[in-house]
Design a protein around this motif. Sequence first.
Motif, PDB file in Angstrom:
ATOM      1  N   ALA A 214      -2.037   6.660  15.752  1.00 40.18           N
ATOM      2  CA  ALA A 214      -0.929   7.738  15.329  1.00 40.18           C
ATOM      3  C   ALA A 214      -1.289   8.263  13.986  1.00 40.18           C
ATOM      4  O   ALA A 214      -1.075   9.401  13.726  1.00 40.18           O
ATOM      5  N   HIS A 215      -1.619   7.641  13.022  1.00 40.57           N
ATOM      6  CA  HIS A 215      -1.600   7.948  11.592  1.00 40.57           C
ATOM      7  C   HIS A 215      -2.933   7.890  11.102  1.00 40.57           C
ATOM      8  O   HIS A 215      -3.202   8.392  10.084  1.00 40.57           O
TER       9      HIS A 215
ATOM     10  N   ALA B 288      10.157   2.302   4.041  1.00 39.28           N
ATOM     11  CA  ALA B 288       9.359   1.038   3.852  1.00 39.28           C
ATOM     12  C   ALA B 288       9.318   0.174   4.853  1.00 39.28           C
ATOM     13  O   ALA B 288      10.238   0.119   5.673  1.00 39.28           O
ATOM     14  N   LEU B 289       8.336  -0.751   4.843  1.00 38.68           N
ATOM     15  CA  LEU B 289       8.108  -1.755   5.936  1.00 38.68           C
ATOM     16  C   LEU B 289       9.250  -2.936   5.610  1.00 38.68           C
ATOM     17  O   LEU B 289       9.263  -3.380   4.485  1.00 38.68           O
ATOM     18  N   THR B 290      10.096  -3.340   6.612  1.00 41.61           N
ATOM     19  CA  THR B 290      10.768  -4.370   6.646  1.00 41.61           C
ATOM     20  C   THR B 290      10.368  -5.800   7.568  1.00 41.61           C
ATOM     21  O   THR B 290       9.725  -5.377   8.385  1.00 41.61           O
TER      22      THR B 290
ATOM     23  N   SER C 209       0.845  -1.256  -0.171  1.00 43.91           N
ATOM     24  CA  SER C 209      -0.101  -0.079   0.015  1.00 43.91           C
ATOM     25  C   SER C 209       0.704   1.269  -0.002  1.00 43.91           C
ATOM     26  O   SER C 209       0.440   2.286  -0.476  1.00 43.91           O
ATOM     27  N   GLY C 210       1.929   1.268   0.536  1.00 45.36           N
ATOM     28  CA  GLY C 210       3.046   2.265   0.470  1.00 45.36           C
ATOM     29  C   GLY C 210       2.796   3.178   1.705  1.00 45.36           C
ATOM     30  O   GLY C 210       3.410   4.139   1.790  1.00 45.36           O
ATOM     31  N   LYS C 211       1.704   2.929   2.522  1.00 46.72           N
ATOM     32  CA  LYS C 211       1.519   3.933   3.643  1.00 46.72           C
ATOM     33  C   LYS C 211       2.445   3.742   4.777  1.00 46.72           C
ATOM     34  O   LYS C 211       2.916   4.819   5.167  1.00 46.72           O
ATOM     35  N   PRO C 212       3.223   2.934   4.935  1.00 43.38           N
ATOM     36  CA  PRO C 212       4.246   3.072   6.047  1.00 43.38           C
ATOM     37  C   PRO C 212       5.506   4.037   5.647  1.00 43.38           C
ATOM     38  O   PRO C 212       5.857   4.713   6.293  1.00 43.38           O
ATOM     39  N   LYS C 213       5.745   3.778   4.333  1.00 46.35           N
ATOM     40  CA  LYS C 213       6.804   4.816   3.684  1.00 46.35           C
ATOM     41  C   LYS C 213       6.251   6.195   3.750  1.00 46.35           C
ATOM     42  O   LYS C 213       7.023   7.191   4.234  1.00 46.35           O
ATOM     43  N   ARG C 214       4.870   6.455   3.548  1.00 48.37           N
ATOM     44  CA  ARG C 214       4.316   7.891   3.600  1.00 48.37           C
ATOM     45  C   ARG C 214       4.219   8.276   4.989  1.00 48.37           C
ATOM     46  O   ARG C 214       4.451   9.389   5.302  1.00 48.37           O
TER      47      ARG C 214
END
Length: 99
Positions: A77-78, A44-46, A34-39
């Motif tokens: 939080a987000h 990026a999620l690892t 989804s790209g959400k963690p990076k935004r």
Amino acid sequence: MDATRLERALEEEFGGTAAERRVVAREARDLSDSGKPKRDRGHALTVPDVLEHLADAPEDSSLVERWNWWMGALDTAHGGYQRFTVRIVENDEEAGVDR
């Protein structure tokens, strides 16, 4: 996000049934895609990131409870993380459990 690598790491760190590891790894992959963690968090999620955050959950938590605990914290939080929580784990014939 390498879901297979994550499943192996989840087994080593937290145990759980094969079905629980599969569903958490699938949600982690979907979250990563989804790209959400990076935004939201700037990276990026690892696999190590997932393991670190799940380790922060209350000690007596199951794997799924740990994942949902983390998603709840991220949602607070987000916002927008509830869709990645685990609601049901399909029948796990290995353990004879249907959750």
